[in-house]
Enzyme design. Sequence first.
Site, PDB file in Angstrom:
ATOM      1  N   GLU A   1      55.990   0.353  33.986  1.00 20.94           N
ATOM      2  CA  GLU A   1      57.198   1.125  34.247  1.00 20.94           C
ATOM      3  C   GLU A   1      56.931   2.554  34.694  1.00 20.94           C
ATOM      4  O   GLU A   1      57.858   3.295  34.977  1.00 20.94           O
ATOM      5  CB  GLU A   1      58.109   1.116  33.016  1.00 20.94           C
TER       6      GLU A   1
ATOM      7  N   ASP B   1      55.860  -1.967  22.130  1.00 15.00           N
ATOM      8  CA  ASP B   1      55.133  -2.524  23.283  1.00 15.00           C
ATOM      9  C   ASP B   1      53.656  -2.698  22.929  1.00 15.00           C
ATOM     10  O   ASP B   1      52.765  -2.124  23.553  1.00 15.00           O
ATOM     11  CB  ASP B   1      55.302  -1.601  24.492  1.00 15.00           C
TER      12      ASP B   1
HETATM   13  N1  LIG Z   1      46.750   9.663  27.825  1.00 14.80           N
HETATM   14  C1  LIG Z   1      46.088   8.735  28.511  1.00 14.80           C
HETATM   15  N2  LIG Z   1      44.739   8.787  28.611  1.00 14.80           N
HETATM   16  C2  LIG Z   1      44.069   7.853  29.309  1.00 14.80           C
HETATM   17  N3  LIG Z   1      44.632   6.817  29.954  1.00 14.80           N
HETATM   18  C3  LIG Z   1      45.966   6.710  29.906  1.00 14.80           C
HETATM   19  C4  LIG Z   1      46.774   7.650  29.194  1.00 14.80           C
HETATM   20  N4  LIG Z   1      48.067   7.302  29.337  1.00 14.80           N
HETATM   21  C5  LIG Z   1      48.067   6.179  30.100  1.00 14.80           C
HETATM   22  N5  LIG Z   1      46.820   5.819  30.449  1.00 14.80           N
HETATM   23  C6  LIG Z   1      46.432   4.644  31.272  1.00 14.80           C
HETATM   24  O1  LIG Z   1      47.517   4.222  32.085  1.00 14.80           O
HETATM   25  C7  LIG Z   1      47.983   2.921  31.701  1.00 14.80           C
HETATM   26  C8  LIG Z   1      49.507   2.857  31.787  1.00 14.80           C
HETATM   27  O2  LIG Z   1      50.066   3.873  30.957  1.00 14.80           O
HETATM   28  P1  LIG Z   1      51.213   3.539  29.904  1.00 14.80           P
HETATM   29  O3  LIG Z   1      51.577   4.803  29.181  1.00 14.80           O
HETATM   30  O4  LIG Z   1      50.777   2.405  29.054  1.00 14.80           O
HETATM   31  O5  LIG Z   1      52.416   3.143  30.872  1.00 14.80           O
HETATM   32  P2  LIG Z   1      53.278   1.796  31.034  1.00 14.80           P
HETATM   33  O6  LIG Z   1      54.516   2.069  30.232  1.00 14.80           O
HETATM   34  O7  LIG Z   1      53.562   1.703  32.490  1.00 14.80           O
HETATM   35  O8  LIG Z   1      52.487   0.650  30.481  1.00 14.80           O
HETATM   36  C9  LIG Z   1      47.420   2.695  30.296  1.00 14.80           C
HETATM   37  O9  LIG Z   1      47.245   1.330  29.989  1.00 14.80           O
HETATM   38  C10 LIG Z   1      46.098   3.462  30.362  1.00 14.80           C
HETATM   39  O10 LIG Z   1      45.116   2.671  31.009  1.00 14.80           O
HETATM   40 MG   LIG Z   2      51.371   0.485  28.692  1.00 14.55          MG
END
Ligand SMILES: Nc1ncnc2c1ncn2[C@@H]1O[C@H](COP(=O)(O)OP(=O)(O)O)[C@@H](O)[C@H]1O
Ligand SMILES: [Mg+2]
Length: 206
Positions: free
Chosen positions: A9, A117
């Site tokens: 998302e 999630d």
């Molecule tokens: N603070 C962070 N540090 C390192 N990688 C991150 C971080 N936030 C997100 N990511 C990377 O980006 C991906 C997607 O982010 P996420 O917050 O899980 O969004 P979504 O809601 O789209 O799943 C994560 O699975 C991770 O691999």
């Molecule tokens: Mg995620």
Amino acid sequence: MKLLKKGAEADIFETKWQNSKAILKIRKTKNYRNPLLDSKIHKQRTIKESQVLSQVKQIGIPAPLIFFVDLKKSSIIMQQIPGKPIHDLPPSKIIPLTKEIGKLVGTMHKNGIMHGDLTTSNFILFKNIVYVIDFGLSQNTIKPEDHAVDLRLIKEILNSAHAKIMESAWKNFLSGYKSVVGNAKFSKITNLVSDIESRGRYATVV
Ligand SMILES: Nc1ncnc2c1ncn2[C@@H]1O[C@H](COP(=O)(O)OP(=O)(O)O)[C@@H](O)[C@H]1O
Ligand SMILES: [Mg+2]
């Protein structure tokens, strides 16, 4: 800015905050959704995510620091955890870590937080510490049914994304979870998980 990931998302960019490497998480517009509703949902999830990210650190859950929140753009700048999502690790590494994941989930539930999630992509291993991310769908709830939904989802993910190690991974997860929440809550929640599963089976038969 470098695009790191296209999440379910949100888009994840690598950026800088002061001198630190940082992540910019920006929620994307879904074309099929009404634009007004879309921006309302984005705003809600952005607020929730930043609130719970700071809340969980107070109960001993490793999570990225929030640097900046922009509600107009539905974006969050946070600390980059430069490790690997558990999802991408080799199975032999994942198995022992599922116990730690169970403890983290137990700690959240004990403190009235449902993650919402629980996938193995939302846990990052960095220097032997498991960090939890992606709190946009989290809720403050002490309802056992909500906690059971969390467990049901992670079980489903282990079943589908990590089928070969499902049995030991789930066993470890439950042992970590139980060690934090105690026997009584453990029985209550796992019974509810079985209830959800039997309803699911019934639904697919009909
Ligand atoms: N603070 C962070 N540090 C390192 N990688 C991150 C971080 N936030 C997100 N990511 C990377 O980006 C991906 C997607 O982010 P996420 O917050 O899980 O969004 P979504 O809601 O789209 O799943 C994560 O699975 C991770 O691999
Ligand atoms: Mg995620």
